[in-house]
Design a protein around this motif. Structure first.
Motif, PDB file in Angstrom:
ATOM      1  N   LYS A  88      -2.021  36.604  -5.238  1.00 28.74           N
ATOM      2  CA  LYS A  88      -1.049  37.619  -5.839  1.00 28.74           C
ATOM      3  C   LYS A  88      -1.329  37.490  -7.230  1.00 28.74           C
ATOM      4  O   LYS A  88      -0.998  36.196  -7.980  1.00 28.74           O
ATOM      5  CB  LYS A  88       0.278  37.166  -5.248  1.00 28.74           C
ATOM      6  CG  LYS A  88       1.413  37.901  -5.896  1.00 28.74           C
ATOM      7  CD  LYS A  88       2.700  37.026  -5.352  1.00 28.74           C
ATOM      8  CE  LYS A  88       4.134  37.674  -5.902  1.00 28.74           C
ATOM      9  NZ  LYS A  88       5.224  37.288  -5.200  1.00 28.74           N
ATOM     10  N   ASN A  89      -1.720  38.492  -7.989  1.00 28.80           N
ATOM     11  CA  ASN A  89      -2.054  38.312  -9.551  1.00 28.80           C
ATOM     12  C   ASN A  89      -0.990  38.602 -10.365  1.00 28.80           C
ATOM     13  O   ASN A  89      -0.165  39.554 -10.146  1.00 28.80           O
ATOM     14  CB  ASN A  89      -3.347  39.412  -9.989  1.00 28.80           C
ATOM     15  CG  ASN A  89      -4.642  38.715  -8.968  1.00 28.80           C
ATOM     16  OD1 ASN A  89      -5.084  37.908  -9.224  1.00 28.80           O
ATOM     17  ND2 ASN A  89      -4.697  39.668  -7.813  1.00 28.80           N
ATOM     18  N   TYR A  90      -0.534  37.666 -11.094  1.00 30.09           N
ATOM     19  CA  TYR A  90       0.470  37.810 -12.200  1.00 30.09           C
ATOM     20  C   TYR A  90       0.451  36.918 -13.272  1.00 30.09           C
ATOM     21  O   TYR A  90      -0.107  35.900 -13.232  1.00 30.09           O
ATOM     22  CB  TYR A  90       1.877  37.972 -11.686  1.00 30.09           C
ATOM     23  CG  TYR A  90       2.603  36.549 -11.134  1.00 30.09           C
ATOM     24  CD1 TYR A  90       2.300  36.193  -9.651  1.00 30.09           C
ATOM     25  CD2 TYR A  90       3.150  35.932 -11.881  1.00 30.09           C
ATOM     26  CE1 TYR A  90       2.786  35.019  -9.153  1.00 30.09           C
ATOM     27  CE2 TYR A  90       3.697  34.618 -11.372  1.00 30.09           C
ATOM     28  CZ  TYR A  90       3.358  34.352  -9.953  1.00 30.09           C
ATOM     29  OH  TYR A  90       3.986  33.103  -9.701  1.00 30.09           O
ATOM     30  N   PHE A  99      -2.762  33.606 -10.808  1.00 28.29           N
ATOM     31  CA  PHE A  99      -2.468  34.072  -9.661  1.00 28.29           C
ATOM     32  C   PHE A  99      -1.813  33.152  -8.652  1.00 28.29           C
ATOM     33  O   PHE A  99      -2.143  31.842  -8.936  1.00 28.29           O
ATOM     34  CB  PHE A  99      -3.619  34.715  -8.672  1.00 28.29           C
ATOM     35  CG  PHE A  99      -4.791  33.901  -8.514  1.00 28.29           C
ATOM     36  CD1 PHE A  99      -4.767  33.109  -7.514  1.00 28.29           C
ATOM     37  CD2 PHE A  99      -5.800  33.759  -9.501  1.00 28.29           C
ATOM     38  CE1 PHE A  99      -5.932  32.145  -7.267  1.00 28.29           C
ATOM     39  CE2 PHE A  99      -6.935  32.811  -9.301  1.00 28.29           C
ATOM     40  CZ  PHE A  99      -7.128  31.821  -8.107  1.00 28.29           C
ATOM     41  N   GLU A 291       6.479  46.026  -8.964  1.00 28.61           N
ATOM     42  CA  GLU A 291       5.326  45.034  -9.372  1.00 28.61           C
ATOM     43  C   GLU A 291       4.042  45.641  -8.995  1.00 28.61           C
ATOM     44  O   GLU A 291       4.018  45.761  -7.780  1.00 28.61           O
ATOM     45  CB  GLU A 291       5.646  43.554  -9.138  1.00 28.61           C
ATOM     46  CG  GLU A 291       6.799  43.046 -10.086  1.00 28.61           C
ATOM     47  CD  GLU A 291       7.845  42.533  -9.247  1.00 28.61           C
ATOM     48  OE1 GLU A 291       8.171  42.878  -8.146  1.00 28.61           O
ATOM     49  OE2 GLU A 291       8.480  41.585  -9.855  1.00 28.61           O
ATOM     50  N   TYR A 293       0.841  43.628  -7.920  1.00 29.71           N
ATOM     51  CA  TYR A 293       0.187  42.205  -7.801  1.00 29.71           C
ATOM     52  C   TYR A 293      -1.370  42.271  -7.542  1.00 29.71           C
ATOM     53  O   TYR A 293      -1.790  41.313  -7.651  1.00 29.71           O
ATOM     54  CB  TYR A 293       1.080  41.441  -6.936  1.00 29.71           C
ATOM     55  CG  TYR A 293       2.525  41.061  -7.307  1.00 29.71           C
ATOM     56  CD1 TYR A 293       2.688  40.340  -8.480  1.00 29.71           C
ATOM     57  CD2 TYR A 293       3.566  41.491  -6.335  1.00 29.71           C
ATOM     58  CE1 TYR A 293       3.793  39.991  -8.938  1.00 29.71           C
ATOM     59  CE2 TYR A 293       4.825  40.913  -6.884  1.00 29.71           C
ATOM     60  CZ  TYR A 293       4.826  40.085  -8.145  1.00 29.71           C
ATOM     61  OH  TYR A 293       6.203  39.679  -8.555  1.00 29.71           O
ATOM     62  N   TYR A 295      -3.085  42.310  -4.756  1.00 26.63           N
ATOM     63  CA  TYR A 295      -3.282  41.521  -3.981  1.00 26.63           C
ATOM     64  C   TYR A 295      -4.744  41.688  -3.278  1.00 26.63           C
ATOM     65  O   TYR A 295      -5.255  42.812  -3.173  1.00 26.63           O
ATOM     66  CB  TYR A 295      -2.639  41.465  -2.578  1.00 26.63           C
ATOM     67  CG  TYR A 295      -1.022  40.762  -2.739  1.00 26.63           C
ATOM     68  CD1 TYR A 295      -0.951  39.608  -2.302  1.00 26.63           C
ATOM     69  CD2 TYR A 295      -0.030  41.831  -2.815  1.00 26.63           C
ATOM     70  CE1 TYR A 295       0.408  39.013  -2.390  1.00 26.63           C
ATOM     71  CE2 TYR A 295       1.271  41.302  -3.082  1.00 26.63           C
ATOM     72  CZ  TYR A 295       1.387  39.830  -2.774  1.00 26.63           C
ATOM     73  OH  TYR A 295       2.770  39.307  -2.852  1.00 26.63           O
TER      74      TYR A 295
END
Ligand SMILES: [Zn+2]
Lengths: 500, 99
Positions: A88-90, A99, A291, A293, A295
């Motif tokens: 889950k990239n943030y 992530f 958002e 993310y 994934y």
């Protein structure tokens, strides 16, 4: 205009969704071998994997997988024969990798349910909370915001990061939307989180300490006009860290939404933060742009395909369900329904059970925890479990009273002493010089003195008017500074006045 | 030929926290187009019944026992940090833009 809760539920139907994060109590982290101790000095439990140094590779903790499957089974979920981890990239400094390793479209457990029971005006009522998914992920680091309004993000000059918590195994339990709870929505949500906590505690997979953050609840709330099929816009309240707060946060959000809707305004889809002190929420991140993310399956971690025989073995070893346990204890201890509800509400069931297991009479154990000790806890605004009095103390106290070494009144002084940190009941008794006057000679002297002082009353008793004895017994108790056993005083007094 | 618009590339760059010049955004939008074209060829094949692959090796269930091993010392952990305070990593103000 401020609305009352009754106004809100007369017009609107709440729809809930609850996300609960549980920190597992594994010894090591989810993807590395760092320790997971709570409260360690900053950055003493980190390594190249959980700090995301180049080239480090995660390897999943097998105990965390087992614990998650146990949770899924206890929540009546199906266990996926094949599931994967996803990134889950943030960007946020609490995750050094940029992530979070989580699960996306292939959670390890899905489609379960939990039944909870609450007291309603029409008696106990059961609600079924359906579980959408239970998935594995990792916790984030802890930020400390410095400058500005201390502790708050807003206005901070800079932030300090401790990554001890980053990578601790986290399980997220997500409900489907929960409709049909009406005005009981806050109670149902609280009962659900309490039931989850009890289930997890029974499984021994987590410390489930809401105040330490090992069990955290995010509450999604929306309102729709009664009779409408269209879901309203929801808000997501984070930081709900006690059972009482779950109830307060949902009630508060329902009122806030209704006030906006009544004024013809829109509810914003956003994250809100619960404020323990005021019981209100304040606006956080706006979710107007969904958002993103991005994934994707984590290439560093291989799929998890639990063996069916192993799952069945875990299922066979599941502990007694909390609801079943409660029914059993109620029967064994012969507790009336109302008292049982009071014990559950005061969260003293475990503590009473432990006291009983140490030999105390169940009724006596219950009345101490639910009575005097709960009263002091309320006064101090602390959970009963955080007072310094423990089951072993109460068991000792019950035994002292039953042996006649303490009266109930003296025992209350001892409780006070134990809670004040003066030691065990025996130590408090010794230090405070508390003792029952069970020397009949001393009691008789007091009885004779009182009867002489209150000759008229004594005469009434002598004449067979027994209710008058109460005043004399009271005076004798006062004379002996409360250290006499009232039952013995009564016995001796009546005998003295020819009524024994 | 597929393409990714300049704005889409700018959004991706923002999500990835990569600063790009206008010229780079335009250059990449056409390069992404070529990559998308290559991937599009795969979509022409009938893949119903084929599971999405995330790993080239047929490995499953690689796990480790729940055993603690020594961590780095805080000094070592923080040795690469541009700034630190009280044994913690110091970072610029978080979420100034959103909170
Ligand atoms: Zn580590």
């Amino acid at each position: 205009m401020a609305l009352s809760y009754d106004d809100v539920v007369a017009k609107y139907e709440p729809v809930l969704g609850l996300e609960v994060h549980v920190e597992l109590n594994t010894k090591s982290k989810m993807f590395c071998s760092c320790a997971t101790e709570f409260g360690a000095a900053p950055n003493t439990q980190t390594c190249p994997v959980c700090l995301a140094l180049p080239g480090a590779l995660p390897v999943v903790n097998e105990k965390a997988i087992e614990s998650t499957i146990l949770i899924g089974l206890a929540l009546n979920c199906k266990i996926a024969p094949y599931s994967r981890f996803a990134r889950k990239n943030y960007f946020y400094p609490d995750m050094p990798k940029n992530f979070q390793i989580s699960q996306y479209d292939e959670p390890i457990c899905f489609d379960g349910y939990v039944d909870v029971e609450i007291e309603t005006e029409d008696g106990p009522k059961q609600f079924r909370i359906e579980i959408e998914r239970v998935h594995m992920e990792e916790d984030t680091g802890k930020s400390l915001h410095v400058g500005g309004a201390t502790g708050r993000i807003h206005g901070a000059d800079y932030s300090l990061l401790d990554y001890n918590r980053a990578g601790i195994p986290l399980v997220e339990i997500v409900t489907k939307i929960v409709p049909g709870t009406g005005k009981y929505a806050p109670e149902v949500a609280k009962a659900y989180v309490a039931e989850l906590r009890d289930i997890l505690r029974g499984l021994k997979v987590s410390d489930v300490k809401m105040e330490q953050g090992s069990l955290r609840c995010d509450a999604n709330v929306s309102l729709k006009p009664i009779g409408s099929d269209v879901l309203g816009t929801r808000s997501e309240t984070k930081n709900v860290n006690s059972l009482r707060s779950v109830e307060r946060a949902i009630r508060g959000e329902m009122i806030r939404h209704a006030e906006l809707l009544n004024a013809g305004q829109k509810v914003k889809q956003e994250t809100r933060h619960f404020q323990e002190d005021t019981g209100l929420t304040r606006s956080g991140r706006s979710k107007e742009q969904a958002e993103d993310y991005r994934y994707f399956p984590d290439p560093d971690l291989v799929p998890v395909t639990p063996d069916a025989a192993w799952i069945e073995q875990l299922r066979a070893g599941l502990p007694e369900r909390p609801s079943v346990r409660r029914k059993r204890l109620q029967q064994e201890w012969n507790v009336p329904d109302k008292e049982m509800a009071a014990m559950i509400n005061a969260d003293v069931l475990d503590i009473v059970e432990e006291t009983v297991s140490l030999g105390a009479d169940p009724t006596k154990a219950r009345s101490w925890w639910l009575g005097e000790i709960s009263r002091i806890a309320n006064e101090k605004d602390l959970p009963v479990a955080e007072l310094s009095i423990k089951p072993v103390d109460v068991a000792e106290l019950v035994s002292l009273v039953s042996k006649g070494e303490l009266t109930d009144k003296l025992a209350r002084q001892v409780v006070e002493g134990v809670i004040a940190g003066e030691g065990t009941p025996a130590e408090v008794v010794a230090q405070r010089g508390i003792k029952v006057v069970n020397d009949d000679g001393a009691l008789m002297a007091a009885i004779e003195k009182v009867c002489a002082e209150q000759a008229e009353t004594a005469e009434k008793v002598r004449g067979g008017h027994l209710p008058a004895a109460g005043a004399l017994i009271g005076a004798v108790m006062k004379e002996t500074k409360g250290q006499a056993d009232a039952a013995r005083v009564r016995e001796l007094l009546l005998k003295h006045l020819g009524q024994g | 030929m597929s393409s990714l618009s300049r704005d889409e590339v700018a959004k991706l760059a923002a999500l990835a926290r990569i600063e790009m010049t206008e010229a780079e955004l335009l250059e990449l939008s056409s390069q992404f187009g070529m990559i998308l074209d290559a991937v599009a060829r795969v979509q022409e094949v009938d893949l119903s019944g084929v599971k999405a692959t995330s790993h080239p090796q047929p490995l499953e269930n690689v796990a480790r026992p729940d055993v603690v091993a020594p961590s780095l010392s805080p000094e070592a952990a923080l040795s690469g940090a541009p700034a630190q305070e009280e044994s913690r990593f110091q970072v610029p103000q978080i979420l100034g833009e959103a909170e």
